[in-house]
Write an enzyme that holds these catalytic residues in place. Sequence first.
Site, short mmCIF file in Angstrom:
data_model
loop_
_atom_site.label_atom_id
_atom_site.label_comp_id
_atom_site.label_asym_id
_atom_site.label_seq_id
_atom_site.Cartn_x
_atom_site.Cartn_y
_atom_site.Cartn_z
N ASN A 202 -3.33 -35.77 21.90
CA ASN A 202 -2.99 -36.20 20.54
C ASN A 202 -3.28 -37.69 20.39
OD1 ASN A 202 -0.44 -37.77 21.14
ND2 ASN A 202 0.12 -35.78 22.00
N ASP A 279 3.71 -29.79 23.10
CA ASP A 279 4.68 -28.71 23.22
C ASP A 279 4.11 -27.54 24.02
OD1 ASP A 279 6.71 -29.98 21.79
OD2 ASP A 279 5.79 -29.45 19.87
N LYS A 289 -16.39 -26.24 34.31
CA LYS A 289 -16.58 -26.38 32.86
C LYS A 289 -16.84 -25.00 32.28
CE LYS A 289 -19.54 -28.77 29.54
NZ LYS A 289 -20.67 -27.93 29.19
N PHE A 325 12.90 -39.41 19.75
CA PHE A 325 12.13 -39.70 18.54
C PHE A 325 11.88 -38.41 17.79
CE2 PHE A 325 10.30 -44.04 18.17
CZ PHE A 325 10.97 -44.62 19.23
N LYS A 339 18.05 -32.02 15.43
CA LYS A 339 17.45 -32.27 16.75
C LYS A 339 18.41 -33.10 17.62
CE LYS A 339 12.96 -32.11 16.29
NZ LYS A 339 11.64 -32.55 15.87
N LYS A 343 19.66 -31.38 21.08
CA LYS A 343 19.22 -31.94 22.37
C LYS A 343 20.26 -32.87 22.99
CE LYS A 343 14.30 -31.49 21.27
NZ LYS A 343 12.94 -31.97 21.52
N1 CTP Z 1 9.90 -34.40 23.77
C1 CTP Z 1 10.00 -34.24 25.13
N2 CTP Z 1 9.44 -33.18 25.75
C2 CTP Z 1 8.75 -32.26 25.06
C3 CTP Z 1 8.61 -32.41 23.67
C4 CTP Z 1 9.20 -33.48 23.07
O1 CTP Z 1 10.63 -35.08 25.76
N3 CTP Z 1 8.19 -31.25 25.69
C5 CTP Z 1 10.57 -35.51 23.12
C6 CTP Z 1 9.67 -36.55 22.51
O2 CTP Z 1 9.40 -37.59 23.41
C7 CTP Z 1 10.50 -37.05 21.33
C8 CTP Z 1 11.22 -35.79 20.89
O3 CTP Z 1 11.31 -34.96 22.05
O4 CTP Z 1 11.48 -37.96 21.73
C9 CTP Z 1 10.50 -35.04 19.83
O5 CTP Z 1 11.13 -33.83 19.68
P1 CTP Z 1 10.35 -32.52 19.34
O6 CTP Z 1 11.37 -31.46 19.18
O7 CTP Z 1 9.23 -32.24 20.24
O8 CTP Z 1 9.72 -32.95 18.04
P2 CTP Z 1 8.61 -32.19 17.40
O9 CTP Z 1 7.45 -32.01 18.33
O10 CTP Z 1 8.38 -32.89 16.15
O11 CTP Z 1 9.39 -30.79 17.28
P3 CTP Z 1 9.12 -29.62 16.33
O12 CTP Z 1 7.72 -29.23 16.59
O13 CTP Z 1 10.14 -28.64 16.79
O14 CTP Z 1 9.40 -30.20 14.98
#
Ligand code: CTP
Length: 397
Positions: A202, A279, A289, A325, A339, A343
């Site tokens: 990303n 995620d 490859k 975040f 959230k 968490k």
């Molecule tokens: N985070 C993490 N480990 C993951 C995913 C996210 O530690 N596997 C942390 C990020 O560093 C950030 C927060 O979780 O602090 C973001 O939460 P998240 O639920 O992942 O946010 P989104 O990706 O926006 O979730 P969603 O897709 O459920 O909206």
Amino acid sequence: MRIVVGITGGIAAYKAPELVRLLKKAGHEVRCAATEHALEFVTRVTLETVSGAPLYSDLFASGRTEHISLKDWGEMLVVAPATANIIGKVASGIADDALSTLLLAFSGKPVIMAPAMNCEMWAHPAVQRNVELLKSWGIRMVGPEEGELACGVSGVGRMAEPEAIASAVCATTRSQRLAGQRWLVTAGPTYERIDSVRFIGNYSSGKMGFALAEALAKEGAEVELVTGPTYLSAETFHETSLRQHIHITSVESAREMYTAATEAFPQCNGAILSAAVADYRPSECADHKLKKNGSEGMHLELVQNPDILATLGGKKTAAQTLVGFALETDNEEANAQRKLEKKNLDYIVLNSLHDKGAGFGVDTNKVTIIGRDGSHKESPLLSKQEVAGLIINTVTS
Ligand code: CTP
């Protein structure tokens, strides 16, 4: 901090504007004071331009008592370069010009000197005695260094580089508010391998996480910075003296970040997870490859990555602070609040995607910091350094 930079008459005076620039870049306010001889090497206009303030060089300028107002204004005095003459004057209590008068009036506050002179002069017993005397009074010496001198010979006498002097200033100004504390910060993106040359990633730059690490170190904490792939490095930290307090672990994937973060967390007083963790990852990673398979499309099976933040939330003790975040596009605050609870966080920092200049890749950000205790702090559009300072002040107060 408000810093007075004193400049005396040596060839190294040409480096003083660079020192002023570095100190201003590190966030300090600077005013300059120069001896008459210093102005043979560097001009008034240059010093006034880089500092953005009038130069103090004339003790008798129309009824002013500038040495008194400047000593009240300044919180630190840095003399660079410091000649044998100014060192000798201070050691003997002589105040016969603007800078030496200011130096004697500047008691009870930190003074740093960066000596610069010919190597024979530096080695002279009178100079060595004076330097030892000044040190015994608490005046800190930076350098001189060994190298080629302006007079053509080599030896000890070169002024320390402006970076080294600025670094010594910052080390002296480092706050002790979080001294003895250790904090974990995650930063940057994660890369999830598809095959030997491709990945899912990303646009996260890591800038926010690096700014958080620096802001924590600035307050006296030791920082464990676990970062995904980014072009940032220890060189990025504005204040070089803080680098030794930020321990960087570079990882690539979410699972590597998970391992590094869960290992570090038990030794930490708190954690701020700003990384943009993928995620999902491909269920398999080919060790070669992947070739086009001849059909129109391709299916990539993804499996979920461990949630680092939720895992730390489950392990957190009452004494630890956990900050996450959230990047939301709709129902922003309600989703962030959910959230925070799910968490088990103490704070969640809501990133705005709607505001121009906030979010991925840019140098600015705009956030809302929501606390478990119902607190709610909204920032204007600020630099990522300023946002980091605001977050640290909120979550560590
Ligand atoms: N985070 C993490 N480990 C993951 C995913 C996210 O530690 N596997 C942390 C990020 O560093 C950030 C927060 O979780 O602090 C973001 O939460 P998240 O639920 O992942 O946010 P989104 O990706 O926006 O979730 P969603 O897709 O459920 O909206």
